[in-house]
Scaffold this active site. Sequence first.
Site, PDB file in Angstrom:
ATOM      1  N   THR A 145      -6.541  -5.924  -5.534  1.00 57.24           N
ATOM      2  CA  THR A 145      -5.519  -5.023  -4.959  1.00 57.24           C
ATOM      3  C   THR A 145      -5.819  -3.850  -4.177  1.00 57.24           C
ATOM      4  O   THR A 145      -6.976  -3.518  -4.232  1.00 57.24           O
ATOM      5  CB  THR A 145      -4.449  -4.467  -6.091  1.00 57.24           C
ATOM      6  OG1 THR A 145      -3.351  -4.175  -5.471  1.00 57.24           O
ATOM      7  CG2 THR A 145      -4.943  -3.203  -6.647  1.00 57.24           C
TER       8      THR A 145
ATOM      9  N   LYS B 214       2.486  -4.062  -8.527  1.00 54.10           N
ATOM     10  CA  LYS B 214       1.224  -3.241  -8.945  1.00 54.10           C
ATOM     11  C   LYS B 214       1.639  -1.652  -8.935  1.00 54.10           C
ATOM     12  O   LYS B 214       1.073  -0.812  -9.317  1.00 54.10           O
ATOM     13  CB  LYS B 214       0.037  -3.423  -8.601  1.00 54.10           C
ATOM     14  CG  LYS B 214      -0.358  -4.781  -9.048  1.00 54.10           C
ATOM     15  CD  LYS B 214      -1.626  -5.091  -8.050  1.00 54.10           C
ATOM     16  CE  LYS B 214      -1.076  -6.084  -7.331  1.00 54.10           C
ATOM     17  NZ  LYS B 214      -2.421  -6.541  -6.388  1.00 54.10           N
TER      18      LYS B 214
ATOM     19  N   GLY C 226       0.677   3.379 -10.015  1.00 51.19           N
ATOM     20  CA  GLY C 226       0.287   2.204  -9.507  1.00 51.19           C
ATOM     21  C   GLY C 226      -1.322   1.868 -10.097  1.00 51.19           C
ATOM     22  O   GLY C 226      -1.935   2.990 -10.689  1.00 51.19           O
TER      23      GLY C 226
ATOM     24  N   SER D 190     -10.036  -2.630  -4.106  1.00 49.30           N
ATOM     25  CA  SER D 190     -10.654  -3.392  -3.354  1.00 49.30           C
ATOM     26  C   SER D 190     -10.685  -2.804  -1.826  1.00 49.30           C
ATOM     27  O   SER D 190     -11.583  -2.455  -1.041  1.00 49.30           O
ATOM     28  CB  SER D 190     -10.735  -4.768  -3.191  1.00 49.30           C
ATOM     29  OG  SER D 190     -10.840  -5.138  -4.552  1.00 49.30           O
TER      30      SER D 190
END
Length: 176
Positions: free
Chosen positions: A6, A38, A50, A128
């Site tokens: 994510t 998320k 989150g 990421s």
Amino acid sequence: MKIRSTTILAVRRDGMLAIAGDGQVTLDKTIVKHSARKVRKIAGGKVLAGFAGSAADGITLLEKFEKKFNEFKDVTRAAVELAKDWRQDRALRRLEALLIVGTPEHLFVLSGTGDVIEPDEGIAAIGSGGPYAQAAAAALVRNTTLASDEIARKALEIAGEICIYTNDDITVETLS
């Protein structure tokens, strides 16, 4: 197999907090889900949160943070107390996730190493594609008058153009 899952970005600006997250979940070199959620409001809508990393671990940490917030009624104290527990508890220490939690007044990144980071510019990102989204958000904050939710969405769109682990199925939650 490394799970990359994510990009989560938070932007505080002009009394508003927005947290945006993409929906992609990747297992090794394969996209296994496009629409994971998320980012969410917790604590009766008083806090935005989150997570990046393992879904089960992220949800576990969100639940633990929410319990701390309900106990202390203060996002700063709840963040510190969760980070202490996360670092000291053997089971929690194994959880593989990062959290962003915040209100229009405070924003924190929390990790299992005990980090409780409140960013200087009111911009925080994890996952990421986090560095790409954070750079895009910083540029938008410094050079536009866009609201925090617009900045969060546009910055995630930019990150999605660069990071192969970020898609364009974006969820944005806000608090004012």
